[in-house]
Design a protein around this motif. Structure first.
Motif, PDB file in Angstrom:
ATOM      1  N   ALA A 231      -8.395  32.403  30.597  1.00  0.00           N
ATOM      2  CA  ALA A 231      -9.250  33.537  30.248  1.00  0.00           C
ATOM      3  C   ALA A 231      -8.827  34.772  31.030  1.00  0.00           C
ATOM      4  O   ALA A 231      -8.235  34.671  32.104  1.00  0.00           O
ATOM      5  CB  ALA A 231     -10.716  33.213  30.533  1.00  0.00           C
ATOM      6  N   ILE A 232      -9.151  35.912  30.464  1.00  0.00           N
ATOM      7  CA  ILE A 232      -8.865  37.208  31.076  1.00  0.00           C
ATOM      8  C   ILE A 232     -10.194  37.854  31.456  1.00  0.00           C
ATOM      9  O   ILE A 232     -11.157  37.822  30.685  1.00  0.00           O
ATOM     10  CB  ILE A 232      -8.118  38.128  30.088  1.00  0.00           C
ATOM     11  N   ILE A 233     -10.245  38.436  32.657  1.00  0.00           N
ATOM     12  CA  ILE A 233     -11.417  39.188  33.090  1.00  0.00           C
ATOM     13  C   ILE A 233     -11.057  40.670  33.077  1.00  0.00           C
ATOM     14  O   ILE A 233     -10.060  41.078  33.689  1.00  0.00           O
ATOM     15  CB  ILE A 233     -11.865  38.773  34.505  1.00  0.00           C
ATOM     16  N   VAL A 234     -11.851  41.464  32.362  1.00  0.00           N
ATOM     17  CA  VAL A 234     -11.626  42.907  32.285  1.00  0.00           C
ATOM     18  C   VAL A 234     -12.821  43.605  32.919  1.00  0.00           C
ATOM     19  O   VAL A 234     -13.970  43.270  32.618  1.00  0.00           O
ATOM     20  CB  VAL A 234     -11.443  43.375  30.825  1.00  0.00           C
ATOM     21  N   VAL A 235     -12.540  44.565  33.798  1.00  0.00           N
ATOM     22  CA  VAL A 235     -13.594  45.273  34.516  1.00  0.00           C
ATOM     23  C   VAL A 235     -13.369  46.775  34.358  1.00  0.00           C
ATOM     24  O   VAL A 235     -12.283  47.272  34.660  1.00  0.00           O
ATOM     25  CB  VAL A 235     -13.584  44.914  36.021  1.00  0.00           C
ATOM     26  N   GLY A 236     -14.380  47.493  33.874  1.00  0.00           N
ATOM     27  CA  GLY A 236     -14.230  48.938  33.787  1.00  0.00           C
ATOM     28  C   GLY A 236     -15.052  49.568  32.690  1.00  0.00           C
ATOM     29  O   GLY A 236     -15.553  48.889  31.774  1.00  0.00           O
TER      30      GLY A 236
END
Length: 263
Positions: free
Chosen positions: A240-245
């Motif tokens: 999984a990829i975690i995207v923050v912003g």
């Protein structure tokens, strides 16, 4: 003896993309079609191998976080031996070979053996994951840049003495208005969250996307303050990829309104 004069084979590092076989590039497909030996990572969709010639030798050299993996040194030895035997080798990797794919290490070892490898880029999962939510990584009003970072630092012998400082990274992202894209971060999500909260507001949007571009894709959107809770409730795991912003404030395609992120 000059190694180059005795080598008749070739080696190409090929990015297979994030999972959807239709995202394979034409150049990648041509390289696979020309290969006599293909060394395949775990996260490569089997449909990509439909481009291989019938007599190609397919060798699965699985490398997946949290599972038993083929040693990297063994993979590199296979590549070098096959090239010296005159084979046309493709090292087939999920995503892009040069973004957390250890392609740089393999190119260096091949070069030390007198072999100049070619590299064919693939769409990296960090880009594909956020795109699947109809969200950009950069946005004139919300993000002036993007940082790709691993959430799984090298451990054991030869481990880095400088693991990711999530507090400093968060502070830089906040000041410079950057999107953070975290690979291999699910197992360390609590530690990552704690560090990021020291430099980013708790209301900062977060998305966690599993199996990006595949029919099995799942995702959850939350805030940084609730990231661990949201991840646990969703049951999402690796890969999984975690995207923050703040770019995630445009995640209308996910069925969440911007107000959920505190705007």
């Amino acid at each position: 003896m000059n190694h180059l004069t005795s080598i008749q084979g070739t080696c190409t590092l090929v990015g297979a993309g994030p999972g959807d076989p239709d995202l394979l590039t034409f150049k990648a497909a041509k390289a696979i079609q020309a290969a006599t030996v293909i060394l395949v990572d775990d996260l490569v969709n089997d449909e990509v191998l439909s481009h291989a010639r019938p007599d190609a030798r397919i060798v699965y050299v699985g490398k997946r976080g949290g599972c038993k993996s083929t040693p990297q040194a063994f993979i590199e030895k296979l590549m070098i031996t096959a090239v010296r035997e005159g084979e046309h080798v493709v090292r087939l990797k999920g995503g892009d070979p040069f973004i957390f794919g250890r392609g740089g290490e393999e190119v260096e070892h091949l070069r030390e053996a007198g072999i100049e490898a070619q590299v064919v880029n693939g769409i990296t999962s960090g880009l594909a994951a956020v795109t699947s939510l109809q969200v950009p990584l950069t946005h004139r009003d919300r993000a002036q840049g993007v940082v790709f970072v691993t959430g799984h630092a090298k451990t054991g012998h030869g481990a880095t003495e400088h693991p990711t400082d999530w507090k400093k990274l968060a502070a830089a992202a906040h000041e410079a208005r950057l999107t953070l894209v975290i690979y291999m971060g699910v197992s360390g999500a609590t530690h990552i969250q704690q560090g990021l909260l020291e430099g980013l507001p708790g209301k900062t949007p977060v998305a966690i996307i599993q199996d990006a571009t595949l029919p099995t894709q799942r995702h959850v959107l939350s805030t940084l303050a609730r990231m661990h809770e949201a991840l646990a409730d969703s049951g999402i795991g690796s890969p999984a990829i975690i995207v923050v912003g703040d770019v995630l404030k445009g995640a209308a395609a996910a069925g969440l309104e911007a107000q959920r992120f505190g705007t």
